[in-house]
Design a protein around this motif. Structure first.
Motif, PDB file in Angstrom:
ATOM      1  N   ASN A   2       1.011  -1.228   0.101  1.00 10.85           N
ATOM      2  CA  ASN A   2       0.063   0.048   0.125  1.00 10.85           C
ATOM      3  C   ASN A   2       0.876   1.259   0.036  1.00 10.85           C
ATOM      4  O   ASN A   2       0.325   2.324  -0.169  1.00 10.85           O
ATOM      5  CB  ASN A   2      -0.867   0.064   1.129  1.00 10.85           C
ATOM      6  N   GLN A  26      -4.009   3.593   9.650  1.00 10.50           N
ATOM      7  CA  GLN A  26      -4.391   2.454   9.819  1.00 10.50           C
ATOM      8  C   GLN A  26      -3.383   1.496  10.446  1.00 10.50           C
ATOM      9  O   GLN A  26      -2.238   1.376  10.266  1.00 10.50           O
ATOM     10  CB  GLN A  26      -4.596   1.830   8.227  1.00 10.50           C
ATOM     11  N   TYR A  60      -9.255   1.748  11.032  1.00 11.91           N
ATOM     12  CA  TYR A  60      -9.477   0.536  11.172  1.00 11.91           C
ATOM     13  C   TYR A  60      -8.156  -0.276  11.642  1.00 11.91           C
ATOM     14  O   TYR A  60      -6.942   0.077  11.565  1.00 11.91           O
ATOM     15  CB  TYR A  60      -9.393   0.109   9.547  1.00 11.91           C
ATOM     16  N   SER A  63      -6.273  -8.368  11.892  1.00 16.54           N
ATOM     17  CA  SER A  63      -6.145  -9.183  12.780  1.00 16.54           C
ATOM     18  C   SER A  63      -4.505  -9.184  13.275  1.00 16.54           C
ATOM     19  O   SER A  63      -4.067  -9.790  14.257  1.00 16.54           O
ATOM     20  CB  SER A  63      -6.382 -10.575  12.373  1.00 16.54           C
ATOM     21  N   SER A  64      -3.641  -8.811  12.389  1.00 16.57           N
ATOM     22  CA  SER A  64      -2.246  -8.808  12.751  1.00 16.57           C
ATOM     23  C   SER A  64      -1.979  -7.700  13.975  1.00 16.57           C
ATOM     24  O   SER A  64      -1.278  -7.874  14.485  1.00 16.57           O
ATOM     25  CB  SER A  64      -1.282  -8.460  11.572  1.00 16.57           C
ATOM     26  N   LEU A  66      -4.329  -7.175  15.947  1.00 15.70           N
ATOM     27  CA  LEU A  66      -4.701  -7.631  17.402  1.00 15.70           C
ATOM     28  C   LEU A  66      -3.693  -8.474  17.772  1.00 15.70           C
ATOM     29  O   LEU A  66      -3.524  -8.511  19.068  1.00 15.70           O
ATOM     30  CB  LEU A  66      -5.984  -8.547  16.968  1.00 15.70           C
ATOM     31  N   GLY A  67      -2.790  -9.055  16.958  1.00 20.23           N
ATOM     32  CA  GLY A  67      -1.643  -9.916  17.426  1.00 20.23           C
ATOM     33  C   GLY A  67      -0.822  -8.966  18.135  1.00 20.23           C
ATOM     34  O   GLY A  67      -0.321  -9.487  19.202  1.00 20.23           O
ATOM     35  N   MET A  68      -0.600  -7.781  17.670  1.00 26.82           N
ATOM     36  CA  MET A  68       0.457  -6.914  18.389  1.00 26.82           C
ATOM     37  C   MET A  68      -0.063  -6.855  19.680  1.00 26.82           C
ATOM     38  O   MET A  68       0.968  -6.367  20.523  1.00 26.82           O
ATOM     39  CB  MET A  68       0.589  -5.772  17.329  1.00 26.82           C
ATOM     40  N   LEU A  70      -1.875  -8.441  21.586  1.00 29.74           N
ATOM     41  CA  LEU A  70      -1.587  -9.497  22.633  1.00 29.74           C
ATOM     42  C   LEU A  70      -0.521  -9.606  23.234  1.00 29.74           C
ATOM     43  O   LEU A  70      -0.217  -9.727  24.133  1.00 29.74           O
ATOM     44  CB  LEU A  70      -2.183 -10.921  22.083  1.00 29.74           C
ATOM     45  N   LEU A  71       0.817  -9.275  22.089  1.00 32.13           N
ATOM     46  CA  LEU A  71       1.818  -9.209  22.356  1.00 32.13           C
ATOM     47  C   LEU A  71       2.170  -8.194  23.524  1.00 32.13           C
ATOM     48  O   LEU A  71       3.172  -8.464  24.431  1.00 32.13           O
ATOM     49  CB  LEU A  71       2.774  -9.118  21.150  1.00 32.13           C
ATOM     50  N   VAL A  95     -14.377  -4.458  15.813  1.00 35.50           N
ATOM     51  CA  VAL A  95     -13.330  -5.521  15.543  1.00 35.50           C
ATOM     52  C   VAL A  95     -12.811  -6.099  16.753  1.00 35.50           C
ATOM     53  O   VAL A  95     -12.563  -7.541  17.154  1.00 35.50           O
ATOM     54  CB  VAL A  95     -12.035  -4.978  14.584  1.00 35.50           C
ATOM     55  N   GLU A  97     -14.759  -6.181  19.315  1.00 32.42           N
ATOM     56  CA  GLU A  97     -15.728  -7.075  20.101  1.00 32.42           C
ATOM     57  C   GLU A  97     -15.846  -8.250  19.480  1.00 32.42           C
ATOM     58  O   GLU A  97     -16.138  -9.462  20.106  1.00 32.42           O
ATOM     59  CB  GLU A  97     -16.965  -6.116  19.989  1.00 32.42           C
ATOM     60  N   ILE A  98     -15.835  -8.235  18.223  1.00 34.17           N
ATOM     61  CA  ILE A  98     -15.751  -9.752  17.333  1.00 34.17           C
ATOM     62  C   ILE A  98     -14.774 -10.796  17.858  1.00 34.17           C
ATOM     63  O   ILE A  98     -14.812 -12.011  18.141  1.00 34.17           O
ATOM     64  CB  ILE A  98     -15.746  -9.405  16.064  1.00 34.17           C
ATOM     65  N   ALA A  99     -13.673 -10.121  18.142  1.00 29.21           N
ATOM     66  CA  ALA A  99     -12.413 -10.966  18.750  1.00 29.21           C
ATOM     67  C   ALA A  99     -12.505 -11.159  19.970  1.00 29.21           C
ATOM     68  O   ALA A  99     -11.658 -11.919  20.846  1.00 29.21           O
ATOM     69  CB  ALA A  99     -11.221 -10.254  18.377  1.00 29.21           C
ATOM     70  N   PHE A 101     -11.882  -9.342  22.489  1.00 29.43           N
ATOM     71  CA  PHE A 101     -10.918  -8.550  23.050  1.00 29.43           C
ATOM     72  C   PHE A 101     -11.274  -7.768  24.549  1.00 29.43           C
ATOM     73  O   PHE A 101     -10.573  -7.545  25.223  1.00 29.43           O
ATOM     74  CB  PHE A 101     -10.045  -7.730  22.198  1.00 29.43           C
TER      75      PHE A 101
END
Lengths: 108, 403
Positions: A2, A26, A60, A63-64, A66-68, A70-71, A95, A97-99, A101
Motif C-alpha cells: 500500500n 491504519q 481500522y 488481525s495482525s 490484534l496480534g500486536m 496481545l504481544l 473488530v 468486540e468480534i475478537a 478482546f
C-alpha cells in the motif's frame, strides 16, 4: 504494497506515570516495527506504570494488529505495568468486540 | 575494462569510415562499418554490436531514423549509440537524444576524445551487465519461491480437501490474498450423523498463516470421527495452538454441529464476524455472535466451551464467513459488511447462495484487490434429514457423545 502513506505513525507522550501511544492511521501489519519501537520505549521507562494505546486517529485495524496488542499485553504484564486501550471508535470497537478482546483488555 | 568491444561505425564518407575503423583498432576494439543508416539497421538485425558510432546526414537513411529503428528492433536490450556531426549544433544534439542517442561527438573525431567516450560508456555497459545478472538471480529466486509455494499449496489443499466430507447441502468458497490461504473450511460427519463444519481464519496471510491452521484441521477431523462434540474439539484445538503458536498468532474460528434429525444447530464462535441462519422466506431467524476470543489466544485453564444452540422452525441456510468477506473494502473504503452478505443471500432465495454472495462481493470490490483471505460456507438445513441412504451410519454404533 500500500505504500507508506497509509502506514501508522505512533506518537509517544508521557504524563506522570502514564505513557500513551497515539496511533495515527491504519493499524495493520505494516505498523509492526513502528509499534514495537514505540511500546519498547515505554516498557523500558521505569517511571511508567500504566501504558495507554490511543485509537482516536485509527480508522481500522486488522488481525495482525490484534496480534500486536496481545504481544504488548504479555510484555506489559511481565513488566508489571498496566495496559488500557482508549478512545476506540466504532469500527475499531467492532473488530475488538468480534475478537472478544473486551474480555482480555481494559477498553474505553 | 580490457574487454574487446565490437563497435559499428556508420558514415557515408569512405575516408571517415577508414579513419574511425583505424581509431577503434588502435584502442583495442573490433571495428565493423556501414555506409548508411539502412545498412546499420540491417547489420543490427542479425548481429549485436556493443556500441554504435552514428553519422547524422547520410543518403538512403539518416542517423536519427536508423537509431529509432535500431532501438525498436532491440527493445529490451540497450546498446550505446554515439552521434557524429560535422558542426557543434545544439539542435542536432537535442534531436539525437530524442531519437534515442546516448552521446554526441563532433567531427573530425579526435582519438583521445573517442577513447574517453568509449571508456565512460564501458562503465555503463558493465553496470548494465551487473544489473542483468542481479535481475536473473532475482528471477531465479522468485521462480524457486513460486515453485515451493505451489508445492506447499498442493500439500495443504490435499490435506484439507481430501479429509473433507462431500455433502450435497454444504457449499463453500475460498479466495486467498496471496498464493496460500490462511482461511480453511473443514467438513466432517460425526458418528451420530450430525455434520461438523469449521471455518477458520488464521492471523496474516500466506505460508505462515496456512501452517498455523494445520493443527486445527487435523484435530477437527480426528476428533469428529471419534465422536467428540464441537466444544471439546474447540478446547483441544485451543490448547494445541496456545502451546505451539507464538504470542500474537491465533486462529479465529466458528465450529458448527448440524443435527438434521432434531433440527438443531450448535455453534462455538471465537472471532468469526458472520454466522447466521436465514430461513427459506429470507428471514433472519438467528445470529450466532462471536462469544469467545480466537483459538490459541487463551491459556487452556481460561478456555470456555460454552456453545449456543438453536432449533430451526423453517428450512433454511446457515451462512458463515470470515472477516475477509465482511471487511472487504471498495475504492470508497466502504465495507461489504454482514448486511452485504445477508442481502445477497436473500436475493439468492436458496439457489446457489454461495455463488451469489461471492458475485455480490466481487461487484462490491469492483477493481479493488482482495487484501485479506476470504472464505464463505453455506449449509442447507432441510426438514428431511440430509443423509443419503448409502451414507447412513451402520447399525449397532454406540450412541453419539455430545458436549
Amino acid at each position: 504494497m500500500n505504500g507508506n502513506d497509509s502506514m501508522m505513525k505512533p506518537i509517544v507522550k508521557l504524563r506522570g506515570h502514564v505513557g500513551s501511544i497515539f496511533l495515527v492511521g491504519q493499524f495493520d501489519f505494516n505498523a509492526h516495527k513502528a509499534f514495537r519501537q514505540a511500546s519498547q520505549e515505554l516498557l523500558d521507562n521505569n517511571d511508567i506504570t500504566e501504558i495507554e494505546v490511543d485509537f482516536d486517529q485509527v480508522p481500522y485495524l486488522d488481525s495482525s494488529a490484534l496480534g500486536m496488542l496481545l504481544l504488548l499485553k504479555e510484555r506489559t504484564s511481565s513488566a508489571s505495568k498496566g495496559l488500557a486501550l482508549v478512545n476506540c471508535r466504532e469500527t475499531v470497537r467492532q473488530v475488538l468486540e468480534i475478537a472478544c478482546f473486551t474480555k482480555l483488555f481494559n477498553i474505553s | 575494462m580490457s574487454k574487446q568491444l565490437t563497435i559499428l561505425a556508420v558514415d557515408d564518407v569512405s575516408l571517415h569510415r577508414t579513419m574511425l575503423a583505424r581509431f577503434i583498432r588502435q584502442l583495442g576494439h573490433l571495428p565493423v562499418t556501414a555506409s548508411n543508416g539502412q545498412e546499420a539497421v540491417e547489420y543490427c538485425a542479425t548481429s549485436m554490436p556493443d556500441m554504435i558510432l552514428m553519422d547524422i546526414l547520410m543518403p538512403v537513411m539518416d542517423g536519427f531514423s536508423a537509431t529509432r529503428h535500431i532501438r525498436r528492433q532491440l527493445a529490451g536490450h540497450w546498446i550505446p549509440i554515439v552521434f557524429l556531426s560535422a558542426m557543434n549544433e545544439e539542435a542536432d544534439y537535442l534531436h539525437g537524444l530524442e531519437a534515442g542517442g546516448d552521446d554526441y561527438l563532433t567531427k573530425p573525431v579526435n582519438l583521445p576524445l573517442l577513447s574517453a567516450k568509449i571508456s565512460s560508456l564501458l562503465r555503463v555497459i558493465d553496470m548494465q551487465a551487473r544489473l542483468g545478472d542481479s535481475n536473473r538471480q532475482l528471477e531465479q529466486y522468485y521462480a524457486t519461491t513460486q515453485q515451493e509455494h505451489s508445492l506447499a499449496q498442493h500439500v495443504l489443499e490435499s490435506f484439507n480437501t481430501a479429509a473433507n466430507a462431500q455433502q450435497h447441502n454444504i457449499h463453500s468458497w475460498l479466495k486467498s490474498a496471496v498464493h496460500l490461504s490462511g482461511d480453511v473450511i473443514c467438513i466432517a460427519r460425526s458418528p451420530s450423523g450430525a455434520d461438523h463444519v469449521m471455518l477458520a481464519d488464521s492471523t496474516g496471510h500466506g505460508l505462515v498463516a496456512a501452517i498455523c491452521c494445520l493443527p486445527a484441521i487435523d484435530s477437527f477431523h480426528a476428533m469428529t470421527r471419534s465422536g467428540f462434540g464441537i466444544g471439546q474439539i474447540a478446547e483441544s484445538i485451543n490448547r494445541k495452538l496456545y502451546q505451539t503458536l507464538p504470542t500474537g498468532h491465533f486462529v479465529a474460528a466458528a465450529l458448527l454441529a448440524i443435527d438434521y434429525r432434531s433440527r438443531r444447530i450448535t455453534v462455538w464462535n471465537g472471532g468469526i464476524p458472520c454466522c447466521s441462519f436465514l430461513n427459506r422466506h429470507g428471514e433472519l431467524e438467528k445470529t450466532f455472535r462471536s462469544a469467545h476470543p480466537p483459538l490459541g489466544t487463551l491459556p487452556p485453564e481460561a478456555f470456555e466451551q460454552q456453545q449456543e444452540q438453536y432449533h430451526w422452525q423453517h428450512d433454511g441456510e446457515i451462512i458463515v464467513c470470515s472477516d475477509g468477506v465482511t471487511e472487504a473494502r471498495n475504492a470508497a473504503q466502504q465495507q461489504f459488511g454482514e448486511d452485504g452478505v445477508l442481502q445477497a443471500a436473500r436475493a439468492a432465495q436458496g439457489h446457489d447462495t454461495v455463488t451469489r454472495i461471492a458475485a455480490a462481493l466481487q461487484q462490491h470490490l469492483q477493481q479493488q484487490p482482495h487484501l485479506d483471505d476470504a472464505s464463505l460456507v453455506v449449509i442447507g438445513c432441510q426438514q428431511q434429514p440430509a443423509l443419503l441412504p448409502e451414507e447412513e451410519s451402520p447399525a449397532g454404533e454406540p450412541p453419539p457423545p455430545q458436549a
